[in-house]
Scaffold this motif. Structure first.
Motif, PDB file in Angstrom:
ATOM      1  N   LEU A  32       0.598  -1.121   0.042  1.00  0.00           N
ATOM      2  CA  LEU A  32      -0.091  -0.015  -0.097  1.00  0.00           C
ATOM      3  C   LEU A  32       0.975   1.354  -0.076  1.00  0.00           C
ATOM      4  N   GLU A  33       1.930   1.305   0.764  1.00  0.00           N
ATOM      5  CA  GLU A  33       2.887   2.287   0.897  1.00  0.00           C
ATOM      6  C   GLU A  33       3.789   2.597  -0.497  1.00  0.00           C
ATOM      7  N   VAL A  34       4.534   1.435  -0.854  1.00  0.00           N
ATOM      8  CA  VAL A  34       5.249   1.530  -2.088  1.00  0.00           C
ATOM      9  C   VAL A  34       4.425   1.767  -3.353  1.00  0.00           C
ATOM     10  N   SER A  35       3.323   1.185  -3.590  1.00  0.00           N
ATOM     11  CA  SER A  35       2.513   1.497  -4.698  1.00  0.00           C
ATOM     12  C   SER A  35       2.142   2.731  -5.079  1.00  0.00           C
ATOM     13  N   ALA A  77     -11.821   0.856   0.679  1.00  0.00           N
ATOM     14  CA  ALA A  77     -11.404   1.059   2.254  1.00  0.00           C
ATOM     15  C   ALA A  77     -12.853   1.172   3.229  1.00  0.00           C
ATOM     16  N   TYR A  78     -13.844   1.825   2.578  1.00  0.00           N
ATOM     17  CA  TYR A  78     -15.020   1.793   3.453  1.00  0.00           C
ATOM     18  C   TYR A  78     -15.387   0.411   3.660  1.00  0.00           C
ATOM     19  N   ARG A  79     -15.528  -0.534   2.613  1.00  0.00           N
ATOM     20  CA  ARG A  79     -15.837  -1.845   2.540  1.00  0.00           C
ATOM     21  C   ARG A  79     -15.175  -2.689   3.639  1.00  0.00           C
ATOM     22  N   ALA A  80     -13.628  -2.466   3.640  1.00  0.00           N
ATOM     23  CA  ALA A  80     -12.800  -3.038   4.367  1.00  0.00           C
ATOM     24  C   ALA A  80     -13.077  -2.710   5.913  1.00  0.00           C
ATOM     25  N   VAL A 120      -5.780  10.019   0.562  1.00  0.00           N
ATOM     26  CA  VAL A 120      -6.633   8.910   0.666  1.00  0.00           C
ATOM     27  C   VAL A 120      -5.728   7.662   1.269  1.00  0.00           C
ATOM     28  N   ARG A 121      -4.527   7.450   0.188  1.00  0.00           N
ATOM     29  CA  ARG A 121      -3.777   6.187   0.359  1.00  0.00           C
ATOM     30  C   ARG A 121      -3.127   6.172   1.935  1.00  0.00           C
ATOM     31  N   GLN A 122      -2.806   7.436   2.436  1.00  0.00           N
ATOM     32  CA  GLN A 122      -2.320   7.576   3.611  1.00  0.00           C
ATOM     33  C   GLN A 122      -3.128   7.096   4.760  1.00  0.00           C
ATOM     34  N   SER A 123      -4.547   7.506   4.646  1.00  0.00           N
ATOM     35  CA  SER A 123      -5.573   7.202   5.220  1.00  0.00           C
ATOM     36  C   SER A 123      -5.760   5.545   5.353  1.00  0.00           C
ATOM     37  N   SER A 124      -5.991   4.971   4.046  1.00  0.00           N
ATOM     38  CA  SER A 124      -6.093   3.769   3.694  1.00  0.00           C
ATOM     39  C   SER A 124      -5.045   2.960   4.628  1.00  0.00           C
ATOM     40  N   LEU A 125      -3.604   3.241   4.516  1.00  0.00           N
ATOM     41  CA  LEU A 125      -2.517   2.568   4.966  1.00  0.00           C
ATOM     42  C   LEU A 125      -2.652   2.650   6.519  1.00  0.00           C
ATOM     43  N   VAL A 126      -3.055   3.590   6.965  1.00  0.00           N
ATOM     44  CA  VAL A 126      -3.112   3.671   8.612  1.00  0.00           C
ATOM     45  C   VAL A 126      -4.186   2.663   9.029  1.00  0.00           C
ATOM     46  N   MET A 127      -5.392   2.761   8.406  1.00  0.00           N
ATOM     47  CA  MET A 127      -6.439   1.917   8.653  1.00  0.00           C
ATOM     48  C   MET A 127      -5.973   0.492   8.583  1.00  0.00           C
ATOM     49  N   PHE A 128      -5.507  -0.128   7.550  1.00  0.00           N
ATOM     50  CA  PHE A 128      -5.134  -1.200   7.244  1.00  0.00           C
ATOM     51  C   PHE A 128      -3.933  -1.924   8.247  1.00  0.00           C
TER      52      PHE A 128
END
Length: 173
Positions: A32-35, A77-80, A120-128
């Motif tokens: 998630l971070e690298v991509s 991310a919302y689904r997750a 958005v990716r930073q938010s997804s990354l922290v959540m995962f």
């Protein structure tokens, strides 16, 4: 956890076309971070005169596709989040064409869109990163198919890489 640990029972059959885009040397959170960095650098190298280009009538522009990647990540991310919290409510699909036609991507700067993508990716990354192993393995229904939380994480990046391939094959030749 790496993509090689994912079972084909954790996602819909149509996802098989996206998941080979995931690099199996990284864990989910590493990927998630690298991509996102790879994607941003890739986009920044596209000539400015290509950002509004459509390779055929009715096809999306590069800016519209980037916005589509952002919107899809938010939805995944919302689904997750819902599934990780053990919400058993079946989650509906979405019509990506309706979403794209209701953006204003063409009137936004590329930098503004890429900033949104990074946030958005930073938010997804922290959540995962916050999910326990148990939460990552939870399954729920989305778009009429069973899907796991961890599969949704991998699909965020797989979807992004799918569109990078489309850019290379149809927009940058």
């Amino acid at each position: 956890m790496k993509i090689t640990e994912l079972s084909n029972t954790e996602y819909a059959p149509y996802c098989e076309t996206y998941l080979p885009n995931v690099d199996d040397t990284y864990t989910l959170t590493e990927w998630l971070e690298v991509s996102v960095h790879e994607f941003v650098h890739f986009i920044q190298d596209i000539p400015m005169d290509k950002h509004g280009y459509r390779y055929a009538e009715g096809k999306w522009t590069i800016k519209e596709i980037i916005q589509h990647v952002i919107d899809t990540e938010r939805i995944f991310a919302y689904r997750a989040l819902r599934i990780s919290r053990n919400d058993k409510t079946p989650l509906p699909g979405f019509d990506e064409n309706d979403y794209v036609s209701n953006t204003d991507a063409e009137n936004r700067s590329l930098q503004d869109i890429l900033t949104e993508l990074a946030l958005v990716r930073q938010s997804s990354l922290v959540m995962f990163k916050s999910f326990s192993q148990e939460q990552l393995l939870r399954k729920g229904e989305a778009s009429g198919h069973e899907v796991s939380v961890r599969a949704l994480g991998f699909l965020i990046t797989a979807h992004q890489y799918h569109h990078m391939k489309v850019f290379k094959e149809r927009y940058l030749e």
